[in-house]
Write a protein that holds these residues in place. Structure first.
Motif, PDB file in Angstrom:
ATOM      1  N   TYR A   1       0.843  -1.194   0.000  1.00  0.00           N
ATOM      2  CA  TYR A   1       0.000   0.000   0.000  1.00  0.00           C
ATOM      3  C   TYR A   1       0.877   1.242   0.000  1.00  0.00           C
ATOM      4  O   TYR A   1       0.696   2.153   0.810  1.00  0.00           O
ATOM      5  CB  TYR A   1      -0.881  -0.002   1.254  1.00  0.00           C
ATOM      6  N   CYS A   2       1.807   1.337  -0.934  1.00  0.00           N
ATOM      7  CA  CYS A   2       2.858   2.354  -0.823  1.00  0.00           C
ATOM      8  C   CYS A   2       2.325   3.775  -0.875  1.00  0.00           C
ATOM      9  O   CYS A   2       2.726   4.619  -0.073  1.00  0.00           O
ATOM     10  CB  CYS A   2       3.931   2.125  -1.878  1.00  0.00           C
ATOM     11  N   TYR A   3       1.418   4.086  -1.818  1.00  0.00           N
ATOM     12  CA  TYR A   3       0.991   5.486  -1.899  1.00  0.00           C
ATOM     13  C   TYR A   3       0.032   5.844  -0.775  1.00  0.00           C
ATOM     14  O   TYR A   3       0.097   6.946  -0.226  1.00  0.00           O
ATOM     15  CB  TYR A   3       0.405   5.840  -3.269  1.00  0.00           C
ATOM     16  N   SER A   4      -0.835   4.926  -0.367  1.00  0.00           N
ATOM     17  CA  SER A   4      -1.737   5.220   0.740  1.00  0.00           C
ATOM     18  C   SER A   4      -0.961   5.376   2.045  1.00  0.00           C
ATOM     19  O   SER A   4      -1.252   6.271   2.851  1.00  0.00           O
ATOM     20  CB  SER A   4      -2.778   4.116   0.880  1.00  0.00           C
TER      21      SER A   4
ATOM     22  N   ILE B   1      -8.290   5.921   2.359  1.00  0.00           N
ATOM     23  CA  ILE B   1      -7.514   6.572   1.300  1.00  0.00           C
ATOM     24  C   ILE B   1      -7.504   5.706   0.043  1.00  0.00           C
ATOM     25  O   ILE B   1      -7.744   6.182  -1.071  1.00  0.00           O
ATOM     26  CB  ILE B   1      -6.086   6.863   1.775  1.00  0.00           C
ATOM     27  N   GLU B   2      -7.220   4.429   0.215  1.00  0.00           N
ATOM     28  CA  GLU B   2      -7.116   3.515  -0.924  1.00  0.00           C
ATOM     29  C   GLU B   2      -8.437   3.416  -1.673  1.00  0.00           C
ATOM     30  O   GLU B   2      -8.483   3.529  -2.905  1.00  0.00           O
ATOM     31  CB  GLU B   2      -6.687   2.133  -0.438  1.00  0.00           C
ATOM     32  N   VAL B   3      -9.523   3.213  -0.953  1.00  0.00           N
ATOM     33  CA  VAL B   3     -10.824   3.054  -1.607  1.00  0.00           C
ATOM     34  C   VAL B   3     -11.250   4.348  -2.275  1.00  0.00           C
ATOM     35  O   VAL B   3     -11.852   4.340  -3.354  1.00  0.00           O
ATOM     36  CB  VAL B   3     -11.872   2.561  -0.589  1.00  0.00           C
ATOM     37  N   ALA B   4     -10.910   5.494  -1.661  1.00  0.00           N
ATOM     38  CA  ALA B   4     -11.304   6.786  -2.230  1.00  0.00           C
ATOM     39  C   ALA B   4     -10.621   7.089  -3.556  1.00  0.00           C
ATOM     40  O   ALA B   4     -11.100   7.939  -4.318  1.00  0.00           O
ATOM     41  CB  ALA B   4     -11.020   7.907  -1.236  1.00  0.00           C
ATOM     42  N   THR B   5      -9.531   6.405  -3.876  1.00  0.00           N
ATOM     43  CA  THR B   5      -8.907   6.599  -5.184  1.00  0.00           C
ATOM     44  C   THR B   5      -9.746   6.024  -6.323  1.00  0.00           C
ATOM     45  O   THR B   5      -9.512   6.342  -7.492  1.00  0.00           O
ATOM     46  CB  THR B   5      -7.519   5.946  -5.261  1.00  0.00           C
ATOM     47  N   GLY B   6     -10.687   5.148  -6.006  1.00  0.00           N
ATOM     48  CA  GLY B   6     -11.493   4.483  -7.031  1.00  0.00           C
ATOM     49  C   GLY B   6     -10.872   3.215  -7.575  1.00  0.00           C
ATOM     50  O   GLY B   6     -11.507   2.484  -8.337  1.00  0.00           O
ATOM     51  N   GLY B   7      -9.650   2.930  -7.169  1.00  0.00           N
ATOM     52  CA  GLY B   7      -8.940   1.788  -7.727  1.00  0.00           C
ATOM     53  C   GLY B   7      -9.597   0.440  -7.549  1.00  0.00           C
ATOM     54  O   GLY B   7      -9.557  -0.400  -8.457  1.00  0.00           O
TER      55      GLY B   7
ATOM     56  N   GLN C   1      -4.517   8.723 -11.491  1.00  0.00           N
ATOM     57  CA  GLN C   1      -5.870   9.220 -11.739  1.00  0.00           C
ATOM     58  C   GLN C   1      -6.697   9.342 -10.467  1.00  0.00           C
ATOM     59  O   GLN C   1      -7.710  10.044 -10.461  1.00  0.00           O
ATOM     60  CB  GLN C   1      -6.590   8.291 -12.720  1.00  0.00           C
ATOM     61  N   GLY C   2      -6.265   8.653  -9.412  1.00  0.00           N
ATOM     62  CA  GLY C   2      -7.081   8.630  -8.208  1.00  0.00           C
ATOM     63  C   GLY C   2      -6.633   9.545  -7.086  1.00  0.00           C
ATOM     64  O   GLY C   2      -7.379   9.745  -6.116  1.00  0.00           O
ATOM     65  N   PHE C   3      -5.437  10.129  -7.194  1.00  0.00           N
ATOM     66  CA  PHE C   3      -4.887  10.834  -6.039  1.00  0.00           C
ATOM     67  C   PHE C   3      -5.670  12.092  -5.677  1.00  0.00           C
ATOM     68  O   PHE C   3      -6.014  12.304  -4.510  1.00  0.00           O
ATOM     69  CB  PHE C   3      -3.420  11.187  -6.282  1.00  0.00           C
TER      70      PHE C   3
ATOM     71  N   GLY D   1      -4.571  -6.805  -4.503  1.00  0.00           N
ATOM     72  CA  GLY D   1      -5.967  -6.899  -4.914  1.00  0.00           C
ATOM     73  C   GLY D   1      -6.874  -7.388  -3.802  1.00  0.00           C
ATOM     74  O   GLY D   1      -7.954  -6.822  -3.563  1.00  0.00           O
ATOM     75  N   ALA D   2      -6.460  -8.444  -3.105  1.00  0.00           N
ATOM     76  CA  ALA D   2      -7.284  -8.975  -2.025  1.00  0.00           C
ATOM     77  C   ALA D   2      -7.405  -7.973  -0.882  1.00  0.00           C
ATOM     78  O   ALA D   2      -8.480  -7.806  -0.295  1.00  0.00           O
ATOM     79  CB  ALA D   2      -6.693 -10.289  -1.517  1.00  0.00           C
ATOM     80  N   ARG D   3      -6.302  -7.284  -0.571  1.00  0.00           N
ATOM     81  CA  ARG D   3      -6.378  -6.306   0.515  1.00  0.00           C
ATOM     82  C   ARG D   3      -7.280  -5.135   0.141  1.00  0.00           C
ATOM     83  O   ARG D   3      -8.090  -4.674   0.952  1.00  0.00           O
ATOM     84  CB  ARG D   3      -4.990  -5.800   0.874  1.00  0.00           C
ATOM     85  N   ARG D   4      -7.128  -4.619  -1.059  1.00  0.00           N
ATOM     86  CA  ARG D   4      -7.998  -3.518  -1.489  1.00  0.00           C
ATOM     87  C   ARG D   4      -9.469  -3.898  -1.366  1.00  0.00           C
ATOM     88  O   ARG D   4     -10.294  -3.109  -0.918  1.00  0.00           O
ATOM     89  CB  ARG D   4      -7.705  -3.164  -2.945  1.00  0.00           C
TER      90      ARG D   4
END
Length: 306
Positions: A12-15, A32-38, A61-63, A242-245
């Motif tokens: 989760y480097c960027y989050s 943070i991660e989910v809010a990027t839309g990824g 695109q999500g930051f 993927g599983a963590r997201r």
């Protein structure tokens, strides 16, 4: 089976980097991660490279969407030549830590077995710069890592990364609104629906597929032996993140009141997570079967969010 939120290590480097910069007022890395839309989708890029994230999406695109959703802003600097970028970074760290990336992970030689570019994007927090090294918090598990300036600048040029601009950094993080975690997630649902609907305004290489079609095609590639680096990509990175997201997506959707969608995301997390052992063990039929069970869940998730 009841869904249990995941706590532990993961790519989760960027989050994680954002959370370090935002400090005590930061929401969880899950928000943070989910809010990027990824997390809202699956993509097979050019018929070869698979990610359990939205079709046509990349982190860049999500930051801004994520920061806006949680009530923060930042100043972005990018481009220019290496000397100008290093001067910009040196001046910025005098004011405080700096969010940096994407960088090419393969040039970060404090990480074991990294000897050159591997096409892997990464994000770090720069703490200090001198003539010899850049001091960073590397969220891959290396606090206060020292990176030789030459290696850092080569990594930061990001020539082998498929998105973003060279020498990108973010500074001047400012909280502009108090936003609850639930409201932050609710605010990105329209964007999530756009991603799940396979947006057509994002240019993709020939052979790219999204969501159910991507899952079905990856199942075929896995049955054929997961060659050309697919097995390694899946077991070292794509399945883990993927599983963590998706696990975090289930938690966030439940918090925001989307109970049915949360249950579907939890099932997606279980299916993606279930790929790890068979991919490592080369039990390709079992992995392909899980991917085919995953395929219809994207339409179900979209319908639940609508």
């Amino acid at each position: 089976m009841r869904h249990l939120p995941y706590v532990g290590s993961g790519p989760y480097c960027y989050s994680n980097s954002f959370a370090m910069l935002l400090g005590a007022r930061s929401p969880s890395t899950a928000v943070i991660e989910v809010a990027t839309g990824g997390p809202f989708g699956m993509q097979l890029i050019g018929g070869k490279l698979v990610f359990f994230d939205a079709y046509g999406w990349d982190p860049e695109q999500g930051f801004d969407q994520a920061l806006s959703a949680i009530g923060w802003t930042s100043t972005v600097g990018k481009g220019g030549d290496a000397d100008a970028a290093l001067a910009r970074l040196t001046a910025a760290v005098r004011r405080g830590p700096v969010w940096v990336g994407p960088v090419e992970m393969g040039h970060l030689r404090h990480q074991p077995e990294m000897t050159g570019p591997i096409g892997a994007d990464h994000f770090v927090v720069a703490l200090d710069v001198d003539d010899e090294r850049v001091l960073v918090h590397d969220p891959h598990g290396y606090p206060y890592a020292e990176v030789p300036v030459e290696d850092f600048m080569t990594a930061w040029r990001a020539e082998t990364i498929s998105y973003g601009d060279p020498y990108t950094m973010r500074t001047d993080f400012v909280q502009v609104a108090e936003v609850s975690d639930a409201d932050a997630i609710r605010s990105v649902i329209p964007a999530a629906l756009g991603w799940l609907s396979l947006r057509t305004d994002v240019e993709m290489p020939p052979g790219s597929l999204g969501n159910g079609a991507a899952a079905e095609r990856v199942a075929e590639l896995v049955e054929a032996g997961a060659g050309d680096g697919l097995r390694e990509h899946l077991m070292y990175f794509a399945i883990r993140v993927g599983a963590r997201r998706l696990s975090d997506t289930a938690d966030c959707l439940l918090l925001a009141g989307y109970d049915k969608a949360a249950g579907i995301a939890a099932e997606q997390a279980r299916l993606v997570g279930s790929l790890q052992r068979p991919i490592v063990a080369k039990d390709f039929p079992a992995a392909a079967a899980a991917l085919r069970r995953l395929a219809p869940t994207y339409d179900l998730l979209r319908a639940a969010l609508e």
